[in-house]
Design a protein around this motif. Structure first.
Motif, short mmCIF file in Angstrom:
data_model
loop_
_atom_site.label_atom_id
_atom_site.label_comp_id
_atom_site.label_asym_id
_atom_site.label_seq_id
_atom_site.Cartn_x
_atom_site.Cartn_y
_atom_site.Cartn_z
N SER A 101 21.31 24.27 -9.52
CA SER A 101 21.96 25.51 -9.96
C SER A 101 20.95 26.53 -10.48
O SER A 101 21.23 27.74 -10.50
CB SER A 101 22.97 25.19 -11.07
OG SER A 101 22.33 24.80 -12.27
N MET A 102 19.76 26.05 -10.88
CA MET A 102 18.73 26.95 -11.40
C MET A 102 17.55 27.10 -10.43
O MET A 102 16.47 27.54 -10.81
CB MET A 102 18.24 26.44 -12.77
CG MET A 102 19.37 26.37 -13.80
SD MET A 102 18.86 25.73 -15.42
CE MET A 102 17.83 27.07 -16.01
N ASN A 103 17.79 26.69 -9.17
CA ASN A 103 16.80 26.87 -8.09
C ASN A 103 15.46 26.19 -8.37
O ASN A 103 14.39 26.74 -8.08
CB ASN A 103 16.58 28.37 -7.81
CG ASN A 103 17.82 29.05 -7.29
OD1 ASN A 103 18.50 28.53 -6.41
ND2 ASN A 103 18.14 30.21 -7.84
N LYS A 104 15.53 25.00 -8.94
CA LYS A 104 14.32 24.21 -9.17
C LYS A 104 14.21 23.15 -8.07
O LYS A 104 15.19 22.46 -7.77
CB LYS A 104 14.37 23.52 -10.53
CG LYS A 104 14.69 24.45 -11.70
CD LYS A 104 13.56 25.43 -11.97
CE LYS A 104 13.88 26.27 -13.21
NZ LYS A 104 12.79 27.21 -13.53
N PRO A 105 13.04 22.99 -7.45
CA PRO A 105 12.90 21.96 -6.41
C PRO A 105 13.03 20.55 -6.99
O PRO A 105 12.53 20.26 -8.08
CB PRO A 105 11.49 22.20 -5.86
CG PRO A 105 10.76 22.91 -6.95
CD PRO A 105 11.79 23.73 -7.68
N VAL A 106 13.71 19.70 -6.24
CA VAL A 106 13.90 18.30 -6.65
C VAL A 106 13.22 17.40 -5.62
O VAL A 106 13.61 17.39 -4.45
CB VAL A 106 15.40 17.95 -6.75
CG1 VAL A 106 15.58 16.47 -7.10
CG2 VAL A 106 16.09 18.83 -7.79
N TYR A 107 12.20 16.68 -6.05
CA TYR A 107 11.43 15.81 -5.17
C TYR A 107 11.75 14.35 -5.48
O TYR A 107 11.95 13.97 -6.64
CB TYR A 107 9.93 16.04 -5.35
CG TYR A 107 9.48 17.46 -5.06
CD1 TYR A 107 9.93 18.13 -3.92
CD2 TYR A 107 8.60 18.14 -5.90
CE1 TYR A 107 9.52 19.43 -3.63
CE2 TYR A 107 8.18 19.43 -5.62
CZ TYR A 107 8.65 20.07 -4.50
OH TYR A 107 8.25 21.36 -4.22
N VAL A 108 11.75 13.54 -4.43
CA VAL A 108 12.01 12.10 -4.56
C VAL A 108 10.84 11.34 -3.97
O VAL A 108 10.41 11.63 -2.84
CB VAL A 108 13.31 11.70 -3.83
CG1 VAL A 108 13.52 10.19 -3.93
CG2 VAL A 108 14.51 12.44 -4.42
N ALA A 109 10.30 10.39 -4.70
CA ALA A 109 9.24 9.52 -4.20
C ALA A 109 9.83 8.13 -3.99
O ALA A 109 10.31 7.51 -4.95
CB ALA A 109 8.07 9.47 -5.19
N ALA A 110 9.83 7.65 -2.76
CA ALA A 110 10.44 6.36 -2.47
C ALA A 110 9.77 5.71 -1.26
O ALA A 110 9.49 6.37 -0.26
CB ALA A 110 11.94 6.53 -2.20
N GLU A 111 9.54 4.42 -1.36
CA GLU A 111 8.95 3.66 -0.26
C GLU A 111 9.99 3.45 0.85
O GLU A 111 11.19 3.39 0.58
CB GLU A 111 8.45 2.31 -0.77
CG GLU A 111 7.45 2.41 -1.92
CD GLU A 111 8.11 2.40 -3.30
OE1 GLU A 111 7.45 1.99 -4.27
OE2 GLU A 111 9.29 2.81 -3.40
N SER A 112 9.53 3.30 2.08
CA SER A 112 10.45 3.18 3.22
C SER A 112 11.27 1.90 3.16
O SER A 112 12.34 1.83 3.77
CB SER A 112 9.67 3.24 4.54
OG SER A 112 8.79 2.14 4.66
N LYS A 165 0.81 -1.22 0.00
CA LYS A 165 0.00 0.00 0.00
C LYS A 165 0.85 1.27 0.00
O LYS A 165 0.30 2.38 -0.11
CB LYS A 165 -0.93 0.00 1.21
CG LYS A 165 -1.99 -1.10 1.19
CD LYS A 165 -2.80 -1.12 2.48
CE LYS A 165 -3.84 -2.24 2.46
NZ LYS A 165 -4.58 -2.31 3.74
N ALA A 166 2.16 1.11 0.13
CA ALA A 166 3.04 2.28 0.28
C ALA A 166 2.92 3.23 -0.91
O ALA A 166 2.91 4.45 -0.74
CB ALA A 166 4.49 1.82 0.45
N ARG A 167 2.85 2.69 -2.11
CA ARG A 167 2.83 3.52 -3.31
C ARG A 167 1.63 4.45 -3.33
O ARG A 167 1.74 5.63 -3.68
CB ARG A 167 2.84 2.61 -4.54
CG ARG A 167 3.44 3.23 -5.77
CD ARG A 167 3.53 2.21 -6.87
NE ARG A 167 4.52 1.19 -6.57
CZ ARG A 167 4.58 0.01 -7.16
NH1 ARG A 167 3.68 -0.32 -8.06
NH2 ARG A 167 5.52 -0.85 -6.84
#
Length: 394
Positions: free
Chosen positions: A313-324, A198-200
Motif C-alpha cells: 500500500s506504501m509502494n515499498k518493494p517486497v523481496y523473498v529469499a528462498a531456496e528452490s 550451497k543454495a544459501r
C-alpha cells in the motif's frame, strides 16, 4: 484445496504440556490423533516448532553454542548413523532414515529439507536391494516416513519430492546393470545434497546486489538465507540499517537483531504492531519463506501477509529469499486453505477460562504483494515460479 490434500493433514504430535525432554517423538509409541483445536483442548505442536524451541527457545549469548552442542546425537558420537551402520556391516538392518534425518536436522544451520535430502542419500548407501524396483521402493518408503515426521512442513515435503524426482528421473537407469544404476543414484543424491547446501550462498550473491548504500530494510522472522544476504552485503562494505520485528512468541526478531548487531550492522527492534507506523522509513522488505507455492506466493511466519499488505500500500518493494527445495506443488487460495502448523503460545499471563487461543504459526502471502524472489535458480518474478516448478519436477 490444499487442506484437503492427503499429503497435508494435521500433525500428530505430543502434548505441549508434557516435559520439554519429550521432543524426540516416535509415532509408533505415541499414536496421538488430533482432529481440531477447540476451547480447553491443548494444541498439538508441529515438529518443526519443537525443533526451533530446542535450538533457539532462550535468547542468551551462547544460544548458538548450545545449538551446536545439541547437534551431537544421543550416543554422544558425531558420526552420522548411516556411516556407523556401514562401518559395522549391519547395512539396512542397522539403519533408520528417521535417525539419520534427526542427526542432520539438529545442525543449527541446516534446513529441514536439506536434512531430509542427506538422509535419503544415506538410504541408497545403506540399501541391500538387488533390483532397481526394490531400491526405488525403499526410497519411496523412506521419503514417506520423513514426510510423516511433520506433515505440516512444506519444505520437508517439497525437499523429499524433489529428491525423488532428481535421482530417478532418467530412463537410462533401466538399461544399466544394477550396480551401475545404484552408483549413479548415489552420485546424484550426493550432488543434490551439495547443491542444496550451497543454495544459501548463491542466493546471498544475488540478493545483496539489491541492497544499496544507506537503505533501511525491514525483516520479519529468523530466516537464515536472509541473514546470509545481509551478512554478505555488510562484508562488502555496504552501510545499511535493519528494522527487525520482535517476532512474538518465538522471539525471532530478538535473535535476528542479535546476529546482525554482532557483525556491526545498525539494527532497530520493533514491536510487531509497529510495522505500519515505521513503514515510511523503510526502503525495502526482506522475507524468508517456509514454502513457495505454484501461484508465486509464499507461506511464511505469521505476520508476513499483513506486513506485505502494508508495504504494498506504501509502494515499498517486497523481496523473498528462498531456496528452490522450498518450491512446493501447492496452490492455496486463501488463509483457510492452510493446514495449521501449530506452536506454543505464552502470553506471560493466565488466559481467562473459555478463551480460545490462535496457535497457527504461519500465513499465506499472495504473489501480487511480492516484488521479486531470490533463489539459486536466479532472480524470479512471482509469475515465473510455476514455470520453474515444472522444470524442477519434470
Amino acid at each position: 484445496m490444499w487442506r484437503r490434500s492427503a499429503s497435508f493433514v494435521v500433525d500428530n504430535r505430543i502434548d505441549p504440556l508434557s516435559p520439554s525432554d519429550s521432543t524426540t517423538f516416535d509415532q509408533e509409541q505415541n499414536p496421538i490423533t488430533h482432529e481440531g483445536i477447540g476451547i480447553g483442548i491443548p494444541p498439538v505442536i508441529s515438529a518443526y516448532y519443537q525443533t526451533r524451541t530446542e535450538h533457539h527457545a532462550v535468547v542468551t549469548s551462547d544460544w548458538l553454542a548450545q545449538s551446536q552442542k545439541a547437534a551431537v546425537d544421543g550416543t554422544g558420537m558425531e558420526t552420522p548413523p548411516a556411516e556407523r551402520a556401514v562401518a559395522a556391516g549391519t547395512g539396512r538392518k542397522g539403519f533408520r532414515v528417521t535417525d539419520e534425518f534427526n542427526y542432520w536436522r539438529k545442525k543449527p544451520d541446516l534446513a529441514e529439507a536439506v536434512a531430509a535430502i542427506m538422509a535419503l542419500s544415506s538410504v541408497i548407501k545403506c540399501s541391500e536391494a538387488t533390483t532397481m524396483m526394490e531400491l526405488e521402493g525403499e526410497l519411496k518408503e523412506a521419503s514417506n516416513s520423513l514426510k510423516a515426521w511433520d506433515a505440516t512442513s512444506i519444505s520437508l515435503t517439497a525437499g523429499c519430492d524433489l529428491f525423488m524426482r532428481y535421482v530417478t528421473r532418467t530412463s537410462a537407469l533401466e538399461y544399466e546393470n544394477f550396480e551401475s544404476a545404484k552408483s549413479r543414484l548415489m552420485d546424484r543424491g550426493e550432488k543434490f545434497g551439495e547443491i542444496s547446501l550451497k543454495a544459501r550462498k548463491a542466493i546471498a550473491l544475488l540478493g545483496q546486489d539489491f541492497i544499496f548504500e544507506g537503505c533501511t530494510i525491514l525483516v520479519h522472522g529468523f530466516s537464515r538465507v536472509v541473514l546470509e544476504v545481509l551478512k554478505l552485503a555488510a562484508e562488502n562494505g555496504k552501510l545499511f540499517r535493519v528494522l527487525c520485528t520482535e517476532g512474538r512468541p518465538d522471539r525471532t526478531g530478538l535473535r535476528f537483531s542479535k546476529e546482525l548487531a554482532s557483525i556491526g550492522v545498525s539494527v532497530k527492534l520493533l514491536i510487531d504492531c509497529a510495522v505500519a507506523y515505521t513503514m515510511d522509513e523503510v526502503d525495502m522488505v526482506f522475507f524468508g519463506a517456509d514454502g513457495v507455492v505454484e501461484s508465486g506466493g509464499i507461506i511464511n511466519m505469521m505476520g508476513t501477509y499483513q506486513i506485505a499488505l502494508v508495504a504494498h500500500s506504501m509502494n515499498k518493494p517486497v523481496y523473498v529469499a528462498a531456496e528452490s527445495y522450498k518450491f512446493a506443488r501447492l496452490f492455496p487460495l486463501d488463509q483457510k486453505d492452510l493446514t495449521p502448523a501449530l506452536r506454543p503460545i505464552d502470553f506471560g499471563v493466565p488466559i481467562p477460562s473459555g478463551v480460545e487461543v490462535e496457535t497457527s504459526a504461519r500465513d499465506y502471502t499472495p504473489p501480487k504483494y511480492l516484488t521479486l524472489l531470490f533463489t539459486e535458480l536466479g532472480v524470479l518474478t512471482p509469475s515465473v515460479v510455476s514455470d520453474e516448478l515444472i522444470q524442477l519436477y519434470l
